[in-house]
Design a protein around this motif. Sequence first.
Motif: not given
Length: 310
Positions: A210-211, A235-239, A245-248
């Motif tokens: 799941g990564r 993803r890069g900024v938040a690590g 985890a993320l959604r536009v």
Amino acid sequence: MSTCATASRALDEPVSGTAATATTWLLLEQPGPWGAKALVSSHLDPALGRALEAAAEDTGVRIALIRRPGRHADFGTPDIRHVYAAHTVPGKVWLHGAALTDPRRLLDLDLAALGRGDHTGFDTVLDGRPHTDGPLALVCTNGKRDRCCAMLGRPLAAELTASGVTGVWEVTHLGGHRFSPTVLVLPYGYAYGRAQAHAVKEVLHGAQEGRIVVEGCRGASAWERPGQAAELAVRGVAGESAAEALRVIRTDGAAPRWEVLVAHVDGRRWRVTVDQGEALPPRPESCGAAVLGTPARMDVVAVEEVPAAP
């Protein structure tokens, strides 16, 4: 020998924000040779291919043909074919598979519902089931579209298979020939460019857990190109590596500038400014191109965390 892929690599063209877009992928096994437009130039009935193309229009579903890696001698039509459907929008990601003897049954699917993430029809019509054998790695190998896909993609698919990686298929078209070899990993729908076997293995290992691996990533097919670049930047900024985890959630503006709002499942949000630039100097966008081009590139110029919505 100079190719579109060698030129793109030499010019260090960024891959972020270049993935094909699709909320749902529908994949049909079709061994044997493929033409440039494989749905209508393979052993699949071209009338069926045209009907599927028409049915998928404006649904968010992208249809492609797949085959096992290896030699593709013309042995005719298989009795049983694998078919997969994968929905890639975070929060409702799934991958289902089925086996069928008559590909015309695909015309019984409600592709609009499939594009929205409803797998009920796929399961009912095709006796589909959740795919539980790990992620799929789809390697673009269609040399009739671009020779780089065959020259670079087929050896990669063969190497992965020979080393024991399961879930590897050759696929007809992922876009971005100049980033060959290109790979799409399902169920999450992240595409990769200039892929090497060791990197693909790491991507698949991550997907199993799941990564998401960001290195070499072209973007998530669930989003349009500005959203792809914005999500990868966050993803890069938040690590953040968790796949869903993320959604536009919103994209404002138009070329050449967009403001993209990216949300985290924990409530954090980021406003990302994406500019459309030109990849310079001119280069071949594909090996079959008659003239040099300056393909669009997605440049993230700002990432700003904003207060969470109430």
